[in-house]
Scaffold this active site. Structure first.
Site, PDB file in Angstrom:
ATOM      1  N   SER A  47       0.853  -1.176   0.000  1.00 52.60           N
ATOM      2  CA  SER A  47       0.000   0.000   0.000  1.00 52.60           C
ATOM      3  C   SER A  47       0.888   1.224   0.000  1.00 52.60           C
ATOM      4  O   SER A  47       2.027   1.170   0.476  1.00 52.60           O
ATOM      5  CB  SER A  47      -0.893   0.012   1.238  1.00 52.60           C
ATOM      6  OG  SER A  47      -1.549   1.250   1.396  1.00 52.60           O
ATOM      7  N   TYR A  56      -2.595  -0.397  10.942  1.00 47.12           N
ATOM      8  CA  TYR A  56      -2.666  -0.903   9.562  1.00 47.12           C
ATOM      9  C   TYR A  56      -1.393  -0.533   8.806  1.00 47.12           C
ATOM     10  O   TYR A  56      -0.797  -1.372   8.124  1.00 47.12           O
ATOM     11  CB  TYR A  56      -3.886  -0.330   8.852  1.00 47.12           C
ATOM     12  CG  TYR A  56      -3.877  -0.604   7.361  1.00 47.12           C
ATOM     13  CD1 TYR A  56      -4.147  -1.878   6.875  1.00 47.12           C
ATOM     14  CD2 TYR A  56      -3.568   0.404   6.452  1.00 47.12           C
ATOM     15  CE1 TYR A  56      -4.113  -2.148   5.513  1.00 47.12           C
ATOM     16  CE2 TYR A  56      -3.536   0.142   5.096  1.00 47.12           C
ATOM     17  CZ  TYR A  56      -3.808  -1.126   4.622  1.00 47.12           C
ATOM     18  OH  TYR A  56      -3.762  -1.379   3.272  1.00 47.12           O
TER      19      TYR A  56
END
Length: 276
Positions: free
Chosen positions: A135, A148
């Site tokens: 990501s 996260y």
């Protein structure tokens, strides 16, 4: 189509990026093993020509069985796409650590174990490709997403180390770093338990983060569909020398470069302006 890239095993294909990648690779002529915890969710991919398997990346027996099924037919997994993952959001102070551990089990340890399971076959074959779905959040961090982001920072480090370890065996490692992608991810993070506490001292910040996230994911300029990531995965699979990193979306490229070039002072100012 590089012959050495077949077959392709993809984790987390029940929705989003994994589903889009499996569908695109099947259409491109690849032998695709699409996997999910509940294989009944993959019926349309099976109808399109994918092989489907049950695979839970938090369960050792499930992972071992899936890799063995591919190896029994093809000798080895030629391409592994480590896609399975999800997000738990909330302030660092408030998120339950059991939730954090479960997320690490999927996003980090599941990815690591799948990699361990396919590498012996790849080494024996003298070729292989591992694509880790990271990501932009593995290179920049926003408030309320710290845990996260930590999982995705871990994937960055593991990918870099792995690339140096296995290159001499003919195995490539590529890291795909999407920005905002219109999947169920936004819904998942906004429904995290620690996000909905109205009595939290962070309640105003959390509400602002939710608002900013919703605006980003709704924007045609800032976000993209899962197909954009699938296109990049196909590009990596079809390349004889895949890039080490693929940033997906202009948002991801802009934020990552701003973080890299501006340092902490500039980045902190961006975050304050965005989330104040």
């Amino acid at each position: 189509m590089p012959a050495s890239r077949n077959p392709v095993l993809i984790t987390g294909c029940s929705s989003g990026i994994g589903r889009a990648a499996a569908d695109l690779l099947v259409k491109a002529g690849y032998t695709v093993y699409a996997t999910a915890r509940r294989p009944e969710t993959l019926a349309d991919l099976a109808a399109a020509g994918a092989h489907t398997l049950a695979l839970d990346v938090t369960d050792e027996e499930s992972m071992t069985a899936a890799v063995r099924a591919v190896e029994d037919t093809h000798g080895h997994v030629a391409t592994l796409v480590n896609n399975a993952g999800y997000g738990v959001y909330g302030p660092i102070e408030e998120v339950g650590l059991d939730e954090v551990r479960r997320m690490f089990e999927t996003n980090v340890f599941g990815l690591a174990r799948m990699t361990q399971l396919v590498l012996p076959g790849m080494r024996a074959a003298g070729a292989g490709l591992i694509i880790n779905i990271g990501s932009m959040g593995g290179r920049v961090a926003f408030p309320v997403g710290g845990y996260y982001h930590a999982t995705k920072y871990a994937v960055e480090a593991m990918s870099d180390a792995l690339r140096a370890e296995v290159g001499s065996f003919g195995i490539d490692v590529a890291l795909v770093e999407p920005g905002p992608i219109r999947t169920s991810f936004e819904e998942t993070i906004n429904s995290s338990a620690a996000v909905g506490n109205p009595d939290s001292p962070y309640a105003d910040l959390v509400a602002k983060v939710q608002d900013v996230n919703s605006g980003a994911y709704d924007s045609k300029l800032l976000a993209a569909d899962a197909g954009a990531v699938a296109d990049v995965i196909l590009k990596a699979v079809e390349s004889s020398k895949p890039r080490t990193r693929y940033l997906v979306t202009a948002t991801a490229r802009g934020l990552v470069h701003a973080r890299r070039l501006g340092g902490d002072t500039v980045w902190d100012a961006i975050v304050r302006r965005q989330f104040s």
